[in-house]
Design a protein around this motif. Structure first.
Motif, PDB file in Angstrom:
ATOM      1  N   TYR A  52       0.826  -1.212   0.000  1.00  0.00           N
ATOM      2  CA  TYR A  52       0.000   0.000   0.000  1.00  0.00           C
ATOM      3  C   TYR A  52       0.863   1.267   0.000  1.00  0.00           C
ATOM      4  O   TYR A  52       0.531   2.254  -0.655  1.00  0.00           O
ATOM      5  N   ALA A  53       1.948   1.246   0.767  1.00  0.00           N
ATOM      6  CA  ALA A  53       2.830   2.419   0.837  1.00  0.00           C
ATOM      7  C   ALA A  53       4.241   2.010   0.447  1.00  0.00           C
ATOM      8  O   ALA A  53       4.732   0.953   0.865  1.00  0.00           O
ATOM      9  N   VAL A  54       4.883   2.857  -0.359  1.00  0.00           N
ATOM     10  CA  VAL A  54       6.255   2.611  -0.809  1.00  0.00           C
ATOM     11  C   VAL A  54       7.049   3.900  -0.671  1.00  0.00           C
ATOM     12  O   VAL A  54       6.493   5.001  -0.614  1.00  0.00           O
ATOM     13  N   GLY A  55       8.376   3.741  -0.636  1.00  0.00           N
ATOM     14  CA  GLY A  55       9.217   4.922  -0.545  1.00  0.00           C
ATOM     15  C   GLY A  55      10.672   4.564  -0.456  1.00  0.00           C
ATOM     16  O   GLY A  55      11.082   3.422  -0.715  1.00  0.00           O
ATOM     17  N   LEU A  65      16.262   8.637  14.532  1.00  0.00           N
ATOM     18  CA  LEU A  65      15.615   9.332  13.426  1.00  0.00           C
ATOM     19  C   LEU A  65      15.470   8.441  12.200  1.00  0.00           C
ATOM     20  O   LEU A  65      16.405   7.742  11.820  1.00  0.00           O
ATOM     21  N   ILE A  66      14.282   8.505  11.598  1.00  0.00           N
ATOM     22  CA  ILE A  66      14.020   7.887  10.300  1.00  0.00           C
ATOM     23  C   ILE A  66      13.321   8.948   9.456  1.00  0.00           C
ATOM     24  O   ILE A  66      12.306   9.504   9.885  1.00  0.00           O
ATOM     25  N   ILE A  67      13.880   9.231   8.280  1.00  0.00           N
ATOM     26  CA  ILE A  67      13.220  10.117   7.322  1.00  0.00           C
ATOM     27  C   ILE A  67      13.074   9.341   6.021  1.00  0.00           C
ATOM     28  O   ILE A  67      14.046   8.754   5.531  1.00  0.00           O
ATOM     29  N   GLN A  68      11.856   9.324   5.483  1.00  0.00           N
ATOM     30  CA  GLN A  68      11.552   8.557   4.279  1.00  0.00           C
ATOM     31  C   GLN A  68      10.631   9.343   3.353  1.00  0.00           C
ATOM     32  O   GLN A  68       9.834  10.158   3.820  1.00  0.00           O
ATOM     33  N   THR A  69      10.741   9.056   2.050  1.00  0.00           N
ATOM     34  CA  THR A  69       9.664   9.467   1.153  1.00  0.00           C
ATOM     35  C   THR A  69       8.548   8.449   1.379  1.00  0.00           C
ATOM     36  O   THR A  69       8.803   7.317   1.804  1.00  0.00           O
ATOM     37  N   TRP A  70       7.332   8.839   1.106  1.00  0.00           N
ATOM     38  CA  TRP A  70       6.182   7.971   1.396  1.00  0.00           C
ATOM     39  C   TRP A  70       5.101   8.240   0.363  1.00  0.00           C
ATOM     40  O   TRP A  70       4.641   9.373   0.227  1.00  0.00           O
ATOM     41  N   LYS A  77      -0.715   9.865  -8.824  1.00  0.00           N
ATOM     42  CA  LYS A  77       0.571   9.275  -9.205  1.00  0.00           C
ATOM     43  C   LYS A  77       1.775  10.147  -8.836  1.00  0.00           C
ATOM     44  O   LYS A  77       2.810   9.642  -8.415  1.00  0.00           O
ATOM     45  N   GLU A  78       1.659  11.452  -8.980  1.00  0.00           N
ATOM     46  CA  GLU A  78       2.802  12.335  -8.732  1.00  0.00           C
ATOM     47  C   GLU A  78       2.965  12.708  -7.257  1.00  0.00           C
ATOM     48  O   GLU A  78       3.950  13.350  -6.877  1.00  0.00           O
ATOM     49  N   ALA A  79       2.042  12.310  -6.397  1.00  0.00           N
ATOM     50  CA  ALA A  79       2.085  12.693  -4.983  1.00  0.00           C
ATOM     51  C   ALA A  79       3.158  11.910  -4.235  1.00  0.00           C
ATOM     52  O   ALA A  79       3.269  10.695  -4.369  1.00  0.00           O
ATOM     53  N   GLU A  80       3.951  12.654  -3.458  1.00  0.00           N
ATOM     54  CA  GLU A  80       4.982  12.031  -2.627  1.00  0.00           C
ATOM     55  C   GLU A  80       5.127  12.870  -1.366  1.00  0.00           C
ATOM     56  O   GLU A  80       5.273  14.083  -1.440  1.00  0.00           O
ATOM     57  N   SER A  81       5.047  12.213  -0.229  1.00  0.00           N
ATOM     58  CA  SER A  81       5.201  12.921   1.037  1.00  0.00           C
ATOM     59  C   SER A  81       6.546  12.555   1.659  1.00  0.00           C
ATOM     60  O   SER A  81       7.223  11.624   1.221  1.00  0.00           O
ATOM     61  N   ILE A  82       6.908  13.308   2.684  1.00  0.00           N
ATOM     62  CA  ILE A  82       8.109  13.027   3.469  1.00  0.00           C
ATOM     63  C   ILE A  82       7.652  12.739   4.893  1.00  0.00           C
ATOM     64  O   ILE A  82       6.931  13.549   5.496  1.00  0.00           O
ATOM     65  N   LEU A  96       7.884   9.739  20.465  1.00  0.00           N
ATOM     66  CA  LEU A  96       8.016   9.765  19.021  1.00  0.00           C
ATOM     67  C   LEU A  96       7.288  10.999  18.501  1.00  0.00           C
ATOM     68  O   LEU A  96       6.092  11.159  18.734  1.00  0.00           O
ATOM     69  N   ILE A  97       8.031  11.874  17.849  1.00  0.00           N
ATOM     70  CA  ILE A  97       7.422  13.010  17.172  1.00  0.00           C
ATOM     71  C   ILE A  97       7.367  12.638  15.700  1.00  0.00           C
ATOM     72  O   ILE A  97       8.394  12.392  15.065  1.00  0.00           O
ATOM     73  N   PHE A  98       6.163  12.552  15.195  1.00  0.00           N
ATOM     74  CA  PHE A  98       5.927  12.130  13.814  1.00  0.00           C
ATOM     75  C   PHE A  98       5.450  13.318  12.994  1.00  0.00           C
ATOM     76  O   PHE A  98       4.555  14.051  13.410  1.00  0.00           O
ATOM     77  N   THR A  99       6.052  13.489  11.830  1.00  0.00           N
ATOM     78  CA  THR A  99       5.649  14.538  10.898  1.00  0.00           C
ATOM     79  C   THR A  99       5.546  13.928   9.510  1.00  0.00           C
ATOM     80  O   THR A  99       6.431  13.162   9.104  1.00  0.00           O
ATOM     81  N   GLN A 100       4.491  14.242   8.801  1.00  0.00           N
ATOM     82  CA  GLN A 100       4.349  13.832   7.409  1.00  0.00           C
ATOM     83  C   GLN A 100       3.955  15.062   6.602  1.00  0.00           C
ATOM     84  O   GLN A 100       2.860  15.589   6.749  1.00  0.00           O
ATOM     85  N   GLU A 101       4.875  15.509   5.755  1.00  0.00           N
ATOM     86  CA  GLU A 101       4.663  16.688   4.920  1.00  0.00           C
ATOM     87  C   GLU A 101       4.291  16.261   3.502  1.00  0.00           C
ATOM     88  O   GLU A 101       4.799  15.258   3.009  1.00  0.00           O
ATOM     89  N   GLY A 102       3.427  17.045   2.872  1.00  0.00           N
ATOM     90  CA  GLY A 102       3.094  16.790   1.477  1.00  0.00           C
ATOM     91  C   GLY A 102       1.972  15.796   1.258  1.00  0.00           C
ATOM     92  O   GLY A 102       1.858  15.205   0.188  1.00  0.00           O
ATOM     93  N   VAL A 103       1.114  15.625   2.258  1.00  0.00           N
ATOM     94  CA  VAL A 103      -0.025  14.712   2.117  1.00  0.00           C
ATOM     95  C   VAL A 103      -1.096  15.400   1.263  1.00  0.00           C
ATOM     96  O   VAL A 103      -1.493  16.527   1.577  1.00  0.00           O
ATOM     97  N   PRO A 104      -1.541  14.752   0.181  1.00  0.00           N
ATOM     98  CA  PRO A 104      -2.611  15.368  -0.610  1.00  0.00           C
ATOM     99  C   PRO A 104      -3.796  15.729   0.288  1.00  0.00           C
ATOM    100  O   PRO A 104      -4.240  14.907   1.106  1.00  0.00           O
ATOM    101  N   GLU A 105      -4.266  16.961   0.161  1.00  0.00           N
ATOM    102  CA  GLU A 105      -5.280  17.499   1.073  1.00  0.00           C
ATOM    103  C   GLU A 105      -6.494  16.587   1.235  1.00  0.00           C
ATOM    104  O   GLU A 105      -6.982  16.380   2.342  1.00  0.00           O
ATOM    105  N   GLU A 106      -6.960  15.998   0.140  1.00  0.00           N
ATOM    106  CA  GLU A 106      -8.168  15.170   0.209  1.00  0.00           C
ATOM    107  C   GLU A 106      -7.957  13.865   0.984  1.00  0.00           C
ATOM    108  O   GLU A 106      -8.912  13.194   1.363  1.00  0.00           O
ATOM    109  N   PHE A 107      -6.696  13.496   1.239  1.00  0.00           N
ATOM    110  CA  PHE A 107      -6.391  12.261   1.973  1.00  0.00           C
ATOM    111  C   PHE A 107      -5.950  12.530   3.406  1.00  0.00           C
ATOM    112  O   PHE A 107      -5.774  11.590   4.184  1.00  0.00           O
TER     113      PHE A 107
END
Length: 129
Positions: A52-55, A65-70, A77-82, A96-107
């Motif tokens: 379901y999720a790749v990166g 620390l773990i930083i990944q594209t997601w 298709k072009e959406a990619e978060s960090i 654990l402080i979790f941050t996910q940037e770049g999530v498509p607004e509708e999701f």
């Protein structure tokens, strides 16, 4: 349009156990109940939740620390978060402080709820066992 998700979670385990649960494919599969393929190196690819999720791992600092594209399979298709997992020890627990940037607004709402339901709660149970 994209949004950022921020969540802070506490686990009754030391940072090493939390880090390993997130980055080790066998442990990840065990706590999520879904297949996981994770290359444990910077530049290494991963696929979790039965694909379901790749990166790609962008930065790895053992137990800290773990930083990944997601990218999720149901996103455009072009959406990619960090995603960023920042781990620190607080007494005998892990913060654990979790941050996910770049999530498509509708999701965004579903993704934020999904982290709680499919990651943090199952991981808390797994670490207690």
């Amino acid at each position: 349009m994209t949004k950022t998700i921020r969540q802070t979670i506490y686990f009754s385990a030391l940072p090493h156990k939390v880090y390993e649960s997130l980055i080790d494919k066998a442990k990840h599969a065990e706590f999520t109940g879904a297949s996981a393929q994770i290359e444990r190196k910077v530049g290494g690819k991963f696929s979790v939740w039965d694909g379901y999720a790749v990166g790609v791992n962008k930065e790895l600092v053992q137990d800290k620390l773990i930083i990944q594209t997601w990218c999720a399979s149901d996103w455009p298709k072009e959406a990619e978060s960090i995603v960023k997992f920042e781990l620190s020890k607080e007494n005998d627990k892990t913060k654990l402080i979790f941050t996910q940037e770049g999530v498509p607004e509708e999701f965004c709402k579903d993704v934020a709820t999904g982290w709680q339901d499919f990651y943090w709660r199952p991981l808390q149970r797994y670490l207690r066992e």
